[in-house]
Design a protein around this motif. Structure first.
Motif, PDB file in Angstrom:
ATOM      1  N   UNK A 126       9.484 -21.833 -16.909  1.00 13.77           N
ATOM      2  CA  UNK A 126       9.878 -22.407 -18.130  1.00 13.77           C
ATOM      3  C   UNK A 126      11.155 -22.939 -17.946  1.00 13.77           C
ATOM      4  N   UNK A 127      12.072 -22.285 -17.295  1.00 11.28           N
ATOM      5  CA  UNK A 127      13.523 -22.983 -17.195  1.00 11.28           C
ATOM      6  C   UNK A 127      13.294 -24.160 -16.300  1.00 11.28           C
ATOM      7  N   UNK A 128      12.408 -24.323 -15.262  1.00 10.81           N
ATOM      8  CA  UNK A 128      12.485 -25.375 -14.159  1.00 10.81           C
ATOM      9  C   UNK A 128      11.706 -26.655 -15.130  1.00 10.81           C
ATOM     10  N   UNK A 129      10.875 -26.149 -16.146  1.00  5.79           N
ATOM     11  CA  UNK A 129      10.154 -27.344 -16.759  1.00  5.79           C
ATOM     12  C   UNK A 129      10.622 -27.790 -18.040  1.00  5.79           C
ATOM     13  N   UNK A 130      11.806 -27.113 -18.387  1.00  6.08           N
ATOM     14  CA  UNK A 130      12.575 -27.544 -19.871  1.00  6.08           C
ATOM     15  C   UNK A 130      14.009 -27.686 -19.595  1.00  6.08           C
ATOM     16  N   UNK A 131      14.053 -28.770 -18.562  1.00  4.28           N
ATOM     17  CA  UNK A 131      15.601 -29.086 -18.250  1.00  4.28           C
ATOM     18  C   UNK A 131      16.281 -29.925 -19.359  1.00  4.28           C
ATOM     19  N   UNK A 132      15.223 -30.634 -20.212  1.00  3.66           N
ATOM     20  CA  UNK A 132      15.741 -31.681 -21.217  1.00  3.66           C
ATOM     21  C   UNK A 132      15.074 -31.508 -22.512  1.00  3.66           C
ATOM     22  N   UNK A 133      15.765 -31.842 -23.479  1.00  3.60           N
ATOM     23  CA  UNK A 133      15.173 -31.758 -24.725  1.00  3.60           C
ATOM     24  C   UNK A 133      14.232 -32.924 -24.905  1.00  3.60           C
ATOM     25  N   UNK A 134      13.036 -32.260 -25.742  1.00  4.47           N
ATOM     26  CA  UNK A 134      11.868 -33.237 -25.877  1.00  4.47           C
ATOM     27  C   UNK A 134      12.044 -34.320 -27.217  1.00  4.47           C
ATOM     28  N   UNK A 135      13.064 -34.107 -28.109  1.00  5.89           N
ATOM     29  CA  UNK A 135      13.384 -34.790 -28.976  1.00  5.89           C
ATOM     30  C   UNK A 135      14.326 -35.829 -28.638  1.00  5.89           C
TER      31      UNK A 135
END
Length: 308
Positions: A126-135
Protein backbone atom coordinates in the motif's frame (compact mmCIF):
# COMPACT_ATOMS: atom_id res chain seq x y z
CA UNK A 1 -8.23 -21.75 10.58
CA UNK A 2 -7.78 -20.32 7.05
CA UNK A 3 -4.26 -19.31 6.08
CA UNK A 4 -3.41 -15.66 6.83
CA UNK A 5 -5.82 -15.68 9.79
CA UNK A 6 -5.32 -15.96 13.55
CA UNK A 7 -2.44 -13.51 13.77
CA UNK A 8 -0.77 -13.52 17.18
CA UNK A 9 0.25 -9.86 17.20
CA UNK A 10 -1.33 -7.26 19.43
CA UNK A 11 -1.69 -4.53 16.80
CA UNK A 12 -1.44 -1.90 19.58
CA UNK A 13 -3.37 0.77 17.68
CA UNK A 14 -2.90 3.40 20.39
CA UNK A 15 0.88 3.13 20.07
CA UNK A 16 0.88 4.06 16.37
CA UNK A 17 0.47 7.76 17.18
CA UNK A 18 3.06 7.77 19.99
CA UNK A 19 6.13 9.01 18.12
CA UNK A 20 8.40 8.84 21.18
CA UNK A 21 7.42 5.26 21.98
CA UNK A 22 7.94 4.19 18.36
CA UNK A 23 11.37 5.85 18.26
CA UNK A 24 12.39 4.01 21.43
CA UNK A 25 11.17 0.68 20.07
CA UNK A 26 13.06 1.17 16.82
CA UNK A 27 16.32 1.31 18.76
CA UNK A 28 15.36 -1.42 21.23
CA UNK A 29 17.56 -4.50 20.62
CA UNK A 30 14.59 -6.74 21.48
CA UNK A 31 12.43 -5.33 18.69
CA UNK A 32 11.86 -7.60 15.67
CA UNK A 33 12.13 -6.51 12.04
CA UNK A 34 10.58 -8.50 9.18
CA UNK A 35 12.17 -7.58 5.82
CA UNK A 36 10.34 -7.95 2.50
CA UNK A 37 11.45 -7.34 -1.06
CA UNK A 38 8.94 -6.43 -3.81
CA UNK A 39 6.15 -8.28 -2.00
CA UNK A 40 8.30 -11.38 -1.49
CA UNK A 41 9.43 -12.76 1.86
CA UNK A 42 13.14 -12.80 2.57
CA UNK A 43 13.94 -16.25 3.92
CA UNK A 44 16.70 -18.37 5.39
CA UNK A 45 16.76 -22.07 6.23
CA UNK A 46 14.22 -21.59 9.03
CA UNK A 47 11.63 -19.66 7.01
CA UNK A 48 10.91 -15.90 6.90
CA UNK A 49 13.78 -13.84 8.30
CA UNK A 50 13.26 -12.16 11.68
CA UNK A 51 15.99 -9.68 12.60
CA UNK A 52 16.87 -8.14 15.96
CA UNK A 53 19.64 -5.98 17.38
CA UNK A 54 22.38 -4.70 15.07
CA UNK A 55 21.14 -6.74 12.12
CA UNK A 56 17.73 -5.10 12.46
CA UNK A 57 19.29 -1.62 12.62
CA UNK A 58 21.37 -2.31 9.52
CA UNK A 59 18.44 -3.51 7.43
CA UNK A 60 16.31 -0.54 8.53
CA UNK A 61 19.02 1.82 7.30
CA UNK A 62 18.73 0.24 3.84
CA UNK A 63 14.92 0.20 3.79
CA UNK A 64 12.63 2.49 1.85
CA UNK A 65 9.77 2.22 4.33
CA UNK A 66 9.43 0.99 7.93
CA UNK A 67 6.00 0.21 9.39
CA UNK A 68 4.92 -0.78 12.87
CA UNK A 69 2.95 -4.04 12.92
CA UNK A 70 2.30 -4.51 16.62
CA UNK A 71 3.63 -6.12 19.78
CA UNK A 72 4.56 -9.75 20.37
CA UNK A 73 4.79 -10.14 24.13
CA UNK A 74 7.25 -7.41 25.15
CA UNK A 75 8.80 -6.99 21.70
CA UNK A 76 7.67 -4.49 19.09
CA UNK A 77 7.45 -5.89 15.55
CA UNK A 78 8.19 -3.85 12.44
CA UNK A 79 8.30 -4.59 8.71
CA UNK A 80 10.71 -2.96 6.28
CA UNK A 81 10.59 -2.66 2.50
CA UNK A 82 13.82 -3.36 0.61
CA UNK A 83 12.19 -3.02 -2.82
CA UNK A 84 14.50 -0.16 -3.85
CA UNK A 85 17.43 -2.60 -3.81
CA UNK A 86 18.23 -5.27 -6.32
CA UNK A 87 17.35 -8.78 -5.24
CA UNK A 88 20.93 -9.80 -4.40
CA UNK A 89 21.50 -6.63 -2.41
CA UNK A 90 18.23 -7.14 -0.50
CA UNK A 91 19.12 -10.75 0.32
CA UNK A 92 22.55 -9.67 1.58
CA UNK A 93 21.14 -6.77 3.62
CA UNK A 94 18.68 -9.08 5.34
CA UNK A 95 21.20 -11.86 5.96
CA UNK A 96 18.84 -14.08 3.98
CA UNK A 97 19.36 -16.91 1.51
CA UNK A 98 16.70 -15.86 -1.00
CA UNK A 99 13.22 -14.48 -1.63
CA UNK A 100 9.99 -16.50 -1.82
CA UNK A 101 6.40 -15.59 -2.70
CA UNK A 102 4.21 -15.76 0.39
CA UNK A 103 1.75 -18.10 -1.33
CA UNK A 104 4.52 -20.65 -1.80
CA UNK A 105 5.39 -20.41 1.90
CA UNK A 106 1.88 -20.52 3.32
CA UNK A 107 1.66 -24.31 3.35
CA UNK A 108 4.83 -24.48 5.47
CA UNK A 109 3.81 -21.79 7.97
CA UNK A 110 1.23 -22.00 10.72
CA UNK A 111 -1.78 -19.74 10.05
CA UNK A 112 -0.66 -17.12 12.56
CA UNK A 113 2.85 -16.93 11.09
CA UNK A 114 1.42 -16.56 7.60
CA UNK A 115 -0.96 -13.89 8.93
CA UNK A 116 1.88 -11.67 10.12
CA UNK A 117 3.73 -12.00 6.81
CA UNK A 118 0.50 -11.20 4.95
CA UNK A 119 -0.08 -8.15 7.15
CA UNK A 120 3.44 -6.88 6.45
CA UNK A 121 3.14 -7.56 2.71
CA UNK A 122 -0.18 -5.75 2.35
CA UNK A 123 0.87 -2.69 4.33
CA UNK A 124 4.19 -2.23 2.53
CA UNK A 125 2.56 -2.69 -0.87
CA UNK A 126 0.00 0.00 0.00
CA UNK A 127 2.79 2.46 0.81
CA UNK A 128 4.46 1.89 -2.55
CA UNK A 129 1.17 2.43 -4.37
CA UNK A 130 -0.04 5.43 -2.37
CA UNK A 131 2.81 7.89 -2.89
CA UNK A 132 0.49 10.68 -3.99
CA UNK A 133 -2.92 12.03 -3.07
CA UNK A 134 -5.63 10.88 -5.47
CA UNK A 135 -7.57 14.13 -4.97
CA UNK A 136 -4.95 16.82 -5.65
CA UNK A 137 -1.83 14.93 -6.78
CA UNK A 138 0.45 16.23 -4.01
CA UNK A 139 2.92 13.92 -2.28
CA UNK A 140 1.53 11.81 0.58
CA UNK A 141 3.65 11.49 3.72
CA UNK A 142 3.63 8.37 5.92
CA UNK A 143 2.65 8.63 9.59
CA UNK A 144 0.87 6.78 12.37
CA UNK A 145 3.49 4.06 12.45
CA UNK A 146 2.86 3.42 8.77
CA UNK A 147 -0.94 3.10 9.01
CA UNK A 148 -1.85 6.44 7.44
CA UNK A 149 -0.47 8.77 4.78
CA UNK A 150 -1.25 12.49 4.80
CA UNK A 151 -1.51 14.62 1.69
CA UNK A 152 1.13 17.36 1.85
CA UNK A 153 -0.91 19.69 -0.37
CA UNK A 154 -1.40 23.05 1.36
CA UNK A 155 -5.09 23.20 0.51
CA UNK A 156 -5.86 19.50 0.86
CA UNK A 157 -4.29 17.57 3.75
CA UNK A 158 -6.45 14.52 3.05
CA UNK A 159 -5.83 11.49 5.26
CA UNK A 160 -5.25 8.31 3.27
CA UNK A 161 -5.76 4.89 4.85
CA UNK A 162 -5.12 1.36 3.57
CA UNK A 163 -8.11 0.02 1.65
CA UNK A 164 -9.51 -3.50 1.72
CA UNK A 165 -11.01 -5.06 -1.42
CA UNK A 166 -13.77 -7.50 -0.33
CA UNK A 167 -14.68 -10.47 -2.48
CA UNK A 168 -17.15 -13.31 -2.00
CA UNK A 169 -16.35 -16.97 -2.57
CA UNK A 170 -19.20 -19.47 -2.66
CA UNK A 171 -19.79 -23.18 -2.42
CA UNK A 172 -23.11 -23.82 -4.19
CA UNK A 173 -25.09 -26.98 -3.47
CA UNK A 174 -27.53 -28.64 -5.87
CA UNK A 175 -31.23 -28.19 -4.99
CA UNK A 176 -31.91 -31.90 -4.44
CA UNK A 177 -30.27 -35.28 -3.88
CA UNK A 178 -27.77 -36.69 -4.39
CA UNK A 179 -25.57 -34.12 -2.66
CA UNK A 180 -23.55 -32.20 -5.23
CA UNK A 181 -21.61 -28.94 -5.34
CA UNK A 182 -20.92 -26.61 -8.24
CA UNK A 183 -17.32 -26.17 -9.38
CA UNK A 184 -16.03 -24.23 -12.36
CA UNK A 185 -12.94 -23.96 -14.52
CA UNK A 186 -11.92 -20.33 -14.75
CA UNK A 187 -10.37 -18.61 -17.76
CA UNK A 188 -6.62 -19.20 -17.66
CA UNK A 189 -6.90 -22.24 -15.39
CA UNK A 190 -5.30 -25.52 -16.36
CA UNK A 191 -7.39 -28.30 -17.87
CA UNK A 192 -9.13 -30.16 -15.04
CA UNK A 193 -8.52 -27.39 -12.48
CA UNK A 194 -11.87 -26.91 -10.77
CA UNK A 195 -12.70 -24.47 -7.99
CA UNK A 196 -15.57 -22.70 -6.28
CA UNK A 197 -16.90 -19.43 -7.71
CA UNK A 198 -15.80 -16.01 -6.49
CA UNK A 199 -16.00 -12.35 -7.37
CA UNK A 200 -15.47 -8.83 -6.03
CA UNK A 201 -18.16 -6.93 -4.17
CA UNK A 202 -19.36 -3.87 -6.07
CA UNK A 203 -20.23 -0.39 -4.77
CA UNK A 204 -23.63 -0.24 -3.08
CA UNK A 205 -23.87 -4.01 -2.79
CA UNK A 206 -24.20 -6.24 0.28
CA UNK A 207 -22.12 -9.40 0.52
CA UNK A 208 -25.21 -11.55 -0.03
CA UNK A 209 -26.18 -9.45 -3.06
CA UNK A 210 -22.70 -10.00 -4.47
CA UNK A 211 -23.09 -13.78 -4.08
CA UNK A 212 -26.37 -13.77 -5.99
CA UNK A 213 -25.10 -11.46 -8.73
CA UNK A 214 -21.81 -13.32 -9.32
CA UNK A 215 -23.51 -16.70 -9.61
CA UNK A 216 -26.13 -15.33 -11.99
CA UNK A 217 -23.62 -13.43 -14.17
CA UNK A 218 -20.90 -16.05 -14.45
CA UNK A 219 -22.74 -19.36 -14.21
CA UNK A 220 -26.38 -18.48 -14.94
CA UNK A 221 -27.31 -19.96 -11.57
CA UNK A 222 -29.95 -18.48 -9.23
CA UNK A 223 -29.19 -19.21 -5.57
CA UNK A 224 -31.11 -19.12 -2.29
CA UNK A 225 -30.23 -19.74 1.37
CA UNK A 226 -27.01 -17.72 1.22
CA UNK A 227 -25.20 -18.50 4.48
CA UNK A 228 -21.96 -16.99 5.82
CA UNK A 229 -19.20 -19.55 6.50
CA UNK A 230 -16.06 -17.59 7.36
CA UNK A 231 -13.55 -15.09 6.03
CA UNK A 232 -9.90 -14.87 5.11
CA UNK A 233 -7.39 -12.11 4.62
CA UNK A 234 -6.05 -12.36 1.06
CA UNK A 235 -3.15 -9.91 0.72
CA UNK A 236 -2.74 -10.18 -3.07
CA UNK A 237 -2.79 -7.22 -2.94
CA UNK A 238 -5.41 -6.25 -0.33
CA UNK A 239 -8.29 -8.67 -0.49
CA UNK A 240 -10.72 -9.96 2.08
CA UNK A 241 -12.31 -13.23 0.98
CA UNK A 242 -15.74 -13.79 2.54
CA UNK A 243 -16.92 -17.39 2.29
CA UNK A 244 -20.54 -18.44 1.81
CA UNK A 245 -22.57 -21.53 1.12
CA UNK A 246 -25.71 -21.27 -1.02
CA UNK A 247 -28.31 -23.54 -2.61
CA UNK A 248 -29.14 -23.40 -6.32
CA UNK A 249 -32.77 -22.93 -7.33
CA UNK A 250 -32.27 -25.38 -10.22
CA UNK A 251 -29.54 -27.53 -11.72
CA UNK A 252 -29.36 -25.41 -14.87
CA UNK A 253 -25.90 -23.96 -15.62
CA UNK A 254 -25.06 -21.35 -18.27
CA UNK A 255 -21.45 -20.14 -18.06
CA UNK A 256 -20.54 -16.73 -19.46
CA UNK A 257 -17.58 -18.03 -21.50
CA UNK A 258 -15.47 -15.10 -20.31
CA UNK A 259 -14.79 -15.52 -16.60
CA UNK A 260 -15.77 -19.20 -16.64
CA UNK A 261 -15.00 -21.70 -19.36
CA UNK A 262 -17.12 -24.52 -17.94
CA UNK A 263 -18.94 -25.56 -14.79
CA UNK A 264 -20.51 -28.77 -13.52
CA UNK A 265 -21.94 -30.52 -10.48
CA UNK A 266 -19.66 -32.83 -8.46
CA UNK A 267 -20.73 -35.49 -5.97
CA UNK A 268 -18.78 -36.09 -2.77
CA UNK A 269 -17.63 -39.43 -4.18
CA UNK A 270 -16.18 -37.71 -7.24
CA UNK A 271 -14.28 -35.19 -5.13
CA UNK A 272 -12.92 -37.90 -2.83
CA UNK A 273 -11.77 -39.78 -5.91
CA UNK A 274 -9.91 -36.66 -7.09
CA UNK A 275 -8.20 -36.35 -3.72
CA UNK A 276 -7.23 -40.02 -3.74
CA UNK A 277 -5.66 -39.58 -7.19
CA UNK A 278 -3.47 -36.73 -5.90
CA UNK A 279 -5.48 -33.81 -7.28
CA UNK A 280 -5.97 -31.23 -4.51
CA UNK A 281 -9.17 -29.36 -3.77
CA UNK A 282 -8.37 -25.70 -4.35
CA UNK A 283 -5.26 -23.87 -3.18
CA UNK A 284 -3.90 -25.10 0.13
CA UNK A 285 -3.75 -21.49 1.40
CA UNK A 286 -7.23 -20.48 0.23
CA UNK A 287 -10.57 -20.56 2.04
CA UNK A 288 -11.79 -22.30 -1.13
CA UNK A 289 -9.96 -25.39 0.14
CA UNK A 290 -11.70 -25.23 3.52
CA UNK A 291 -15.16 -24.65 2.04
CA UNK A 292 -14.74 -27.82 0.01
CA UNK A 293 -13.34 -29.82 2.93
CA UNK A 294 -16.22 -28.68 5.10
CA UNK A 295 -18.78 -29.70 2.48
CA UNK A 296 -17.12 -33.10 2.06
CA UNK A 297 -17.38 -33.68 5.79
CA UNK A 298 -21.02 -32.62 6.00
CA UNK A 299 -22.18 -36.25 5.72
CA UNK A 300 -20.15 -37.07 8.86
CA UNK A 301 -22.32 -35.73 11.74
CA UNK A 302 -19.52 -35.79 14.33
CA UNK A 303 -17.14 -33.75 12.18
CA UNK A 304 -16.75 -30.07 13.22
CA UNK A 305 -16.77 -27.26 10.66
CA UNK A 306 -13.39 -26.61 9.02
CA UNK A 307 -14.17 -22.94 8.44
CA UNK A 308 -13.99 -20.51 11.33
Amino acid sequence: MPAYGGGWLDRAGARRVDADWLAERLTDPASVVLPLWRDRCLVDGDGPVRLTGERASAVRAAAGETVFLGVDGDAAVFAVDLSALGERAAVAAASATGTVDLRALAGRLDPAGAAVQAYARGLLLWHRQQRYCGACGAAAVAGGGGHVRTCAGAECGRLLFPRIEPAVIVLVEAPGPPGRCLLARHAGAAEGAWSTLAGFVEVGESLEDAVRRELAEEAGVTVTDVTYQGSQAWPFPAGLMVGFRAVAASEQIRVDGVELLEARWFTRAELRERIASGRPLGRVDSIDHLLLEDWLGADSPARPSAVS
